[in-house]
Write a protein that holds these residues in place. Structure first.
Motif, short mmCIF file in Angstrom:
data_model
loop_
_atom_site.label_atom_id
_atom_site.label_comp_id
_atom_site.label_asym_id
_atom_site.label_seq_id
_atom_site.Cartn_x
_atom_site.Cartn_y
_atom_site.Cartn_z
N ASP A 244 -46.38 16.05 -33.60
CA ASP A 244 -47.70 15.63 -34.05
C ASP A 244 -48.10 16.31 -35.35
N ASP B 139 -64.36 14.95 -40.76
CA ASP B 139 -63.58 15.50 -39.65
C ASP B 139 -62.25 14.77 -39.54
N PHE B 140 -61.39 14.96 -40.52
CA PHE B 140 -60.05 14.38 -40.52
C PHE B 140 -60.10 12.86 -40.34
N THR B 141 -60.54 12.18 -41.37
CA THR B 141 -60.74 10.74 -41.29
C THR B 141 -59.54 9.91 -41.74
N SER B 142 -58.58 10.49 -42.43
CA SER B 142 -57.41 9.73 -42.88
C SER B 142 -56.49 9.43 -41.70
N TRP B 143 -55.73 8.36 -41.80
CA TRP B 143 -54.85 7.93 -40.71
C TRP B 143 -53.86 9.02 -40.31
N GLU C 134 -54.24 12.26 -40.53
CA GLU C 134 -54.90 13.48 -40.05
C GLU C 134 -55.31 13.42 -38.58
N LYS C 135 -55.20 12.28 -37.95
CA LYS C 135 -55.67 12.11 -36.57
C LYS C 135 -55.15 13.17 -35.60
N PRO C 136 -53.90 13.65 -35.71
CA PRO C 136 -53.43 14.69 -34.78
C PRO C 136 -54.23 16.00 -34.87
N LYS D 58 -57.56 16.31 -35.13
CA LYS D 58 -58.90 16.26 -34.54
C LYS D 58 -58.94 17.11 -33.28
#
Length: 163
Positions: free
Chosen positions: A41, A109-113, A115-117, A119
């Motif tokens: 991840d 709060d980590f909005t890019s595709w 960056e999702k792991p 959150k």
């Protein structure tokens, strides 16, 4: 029509080595193949971050992702890395003594595709501070660093961190 095809193919071939080299920097140095510092991840190795952020000094822990992770097959000259890193004991005190800091947290709060792991990761109830002196803006790259005094954690976002 034939001339346009040749020019298009030539332009594509010119971009390919740059794309491949950037991919090697991230994937090869960070072990994005599932070994050497990644859990699938996010990356946990600190060496690429120490190269990207030499002013932070030796780093002890990291969770980070890059826009090259799970590459969508579209070559791009831009590389973004984002995540958390922990400073060596005493390093944040040295930085705050040498630079002006303000109380300021990240806008998102980590909005890019990619960056999702991240959150939900990072320090619990952080009190972010930031030094605009330590953020780098210049030809082709930009860095944003937020520091949590209680955990010696740095949240970072960097565009083309290797120049």
């Amino acid at each position: 029509m034939e001339r346009r095809k040749v020019i298009g193919i030539g332009a594509g071939l010119a971009v390919l080595p740059v794309w491949w080299a950037l991919r090697q920097v991230v994937n090869g140095a960070s072990g994005a193949n599932g070994t050497d510092g990644t859990n699938g991840d996010w990356h946990t190795d600190t060496a690429p971050l120490e190269r990207a952020f030499p002013l932070l000094g030796p780093l002890t822990d990291a969770k980070w992702v890059s826009s090259r992770d799970n590459d969508r097959g579209i070559p791009s000259p831009e590389l973004v890395i984002s995540g958390f890193v922990r400073l060596a004991p005493g390093r944040l005190a040295e930085l705050t003594a040498a630079h002006a800091f303000v109380s300021e947290g990240p806008a998102d709060d980590f909005t890019s595709w990619f960056e999702k792991p991240l959150k939900g990761e990072g320090p619990e109830s952080p009190h972010w501070i930031r030094s605009h002196d330590l953020d780098r803006d210049g030809s082709g790259y930009s860095t944003h660093l937020w520091f949590d005094r209680r955990s010696d954690t740095v949240r970072f976002w960097a565009l083309n961190p290797y120049g």
